[in-house]
Each structure stands twice: as C-alpha cells, then as structure tokens.
Design an enzyme around this catalytic site. Sequence first.
Site, PDB file in Angstrom:
ATOM      1  N   ASP A 103     -21.719 -42.404   5.660  1.00 36.86           N
ATOM      2  CA  ASP A 103     -20.581 -42.842   4.850  1.00 36.86           C
ATOM      3  C   ASP A 103     -19.836 -43.979   5.556  1.00 36.86           C
ATOM      4  O   ASP A 103     -19.938 -44.148   6.781  1.00 36.86           O
ATOM      5  CB  ASP A 103     -19.601 -41.680   4.640  1.00 36.86           C
ATOM      6  CG  ASP A 103     -20.224 -40.546   3.850  1.00 36.86           C
ATOM      7  OD1 ASP A 103     -21.201 -40.799   3.117  1.00 36.86           O
ATOM      8  OD2 ASP A 103     -19.724 -39.410   3.974  1.00 36.86           O
TER       9      ASP A 103
HETATM   10  N1  URA Z   1     -22.473 -35.890   5.825  1.00 41.83           N
HETATM   11  C1  URA Z   1     -21.399 -36.528   5.321  1.00 41.83           C
HETATM   12  O1  URA Z   1     -20.579 -35.931   4.650  1.00 41.83           O
HETATM   13  N2  URA Z   1     -21.269 -37.838   5.573  1.00 41.83           N
HETATM   14  C2  URA Z   1     -22.133 -38.544   6.333  1.00 41.83           C
HETATM   15  O2  URA Z   1     -21.941 -39.743   6.541  1.00 41.83           O
HETATM   16  C3  URA Z   1     -23.233 -37.858   6.854  1.00 41.83           C
HETATM   17  C4  URA Z   1     -23.386 -36.530   6.597  1.00 41.83           C
END
Ligand code: URA
Length: 240
Positions: A103
Amino acid sequence: MRIDKLLSNLGIGTRSEIKKMIKQKQIKINGELVKNGKDQLDPDSAQVSINDRPVAIQLTKYLMLNKPQNVITATEDAFQRTVLDLIAPDDLVKGLAPVGRLDKDTTGLLLLTNDGQLAHRLLAPHKHVAKTYQATIDGIVNDDTVVRFKAGVRLKDGTLCKPATLKIISVVEKDNQSEVEITITEGKYHQIKRMFAACGMHVATLNRIAMGPLNLDQALGPGQYRPLSENEIQALLKLK
Ligand code: URA
C-alpha cells in the site's frame, strides 16, 4: 545505457577490464569498434560482439527496494510518484516491475524484477510464499488475537484468511498500542489491515521485513535499493 555499465552487468568484466578491452579494439557495437565505454547504447536493439563473437544481451534485474511511504506500487501514474521513479535510469531495464504490491503507506521490502516467470511464481497463490511484516497496532493485541490469527481470521466481508503467525513484540496499555510481527502466506488486498480491522483494531504502521527467502537489508534507508546478491537470486529461483 553506458556501454561499460552494460558489459559489466553482463559479467564480461569489471569496468577497468572493459576499458582495457576497448583500448585493445576487442569490442564492437552494431559492427562498429567501440572507442569510449561512456558512449550509450540501447540494450534492446544493440548487437554486441567481442573479438567478432556475438554476445547475447539478456539483462535480468533483481532489485531489493526499501519502499518509503507516499510512493505507489505501480510502474506509472499520471499524478503520483511510483516505485519506478526511485530507480536510476541505468537500472530501468525494459519490463522492470514490482513483484506484488505494498500500500502507499506501507514501507519495506519490495522486489523489482523483469523476470516475469519468477514474479509469477512468487505471487502464485498455491506457492504460499511467506511475507513477514512489523506493525504498530492501535489496540491491545493479546493471546486471543494470536489464536484467531492462527485459526485464520474471517474478514468483515466473510472471506476466510489462511492461518497466519502473529507474534506480540510489546504492548503499551496506557497508549493502547501494540508492536507485532505477522507472517502471512497469501496476498489479499489490504490483507493485514483488514485482518486487524476484523479484530476491531487499526494498523498504524506496516513495514515488510521479509518475503520468501529475502530479508530486508537493514543498510537500505527508505527509498534506497540494491541488486540482489547471487545467493539471494539462487534462493528465489529455488522456490518450487
Ligand atoms: N497488507 C496490507 O494491509 N497492506 C500491505 O501493504 C501489505 C499487506
């Protein structure tokens, strides 16, 4: 790309060895003798020969990036900075792309490669490649949470996650915060945030520290990257 850089990336020799070879008129590009290693060539179309023997240009790149916050895991975007914007032009080989996605606000280990087959294998759901994250959680993580993760958390939309390993590193009750380490073997959208949301908690920070056999190099500051070592590449290629 610079001729001397390309040839050293191909393992032909060190930059100074290549300089010597150029001086000795051993290297031709598109049939023309190379006079200066600093000259540019296009790795996609150039025909390289050494002592009139053709050399195959096959540049497979494997880069470990310590992804910083506020950069998106994409190859291009009209408005936002992408992880490819952090890669120097010489390393931007054709087809280079992130393996999986973190993310925008998640930091840590991100592999970039133009080896599509390896990327595909690492992401294939049935391979169950483990990914480990350190997280700061707004909430009190306790043994019940650990048991829930071990059994497989059911997300709010009803999706059942595979069993995950949750380790409590520390809990500060007065701040309502917990530090944890979590390992998952799948890659659902926002998975860790949604797993904690299902337990009534919020993920404040998330940092990936391992993926399969790769561990985030602690020497890499946010936004920095380095090529994988030969051992790291071999460990990835060994994944069945
Ligand atoms: N899980 C999440 O919620 N975000 C990420 O970036 C990776 C795993």
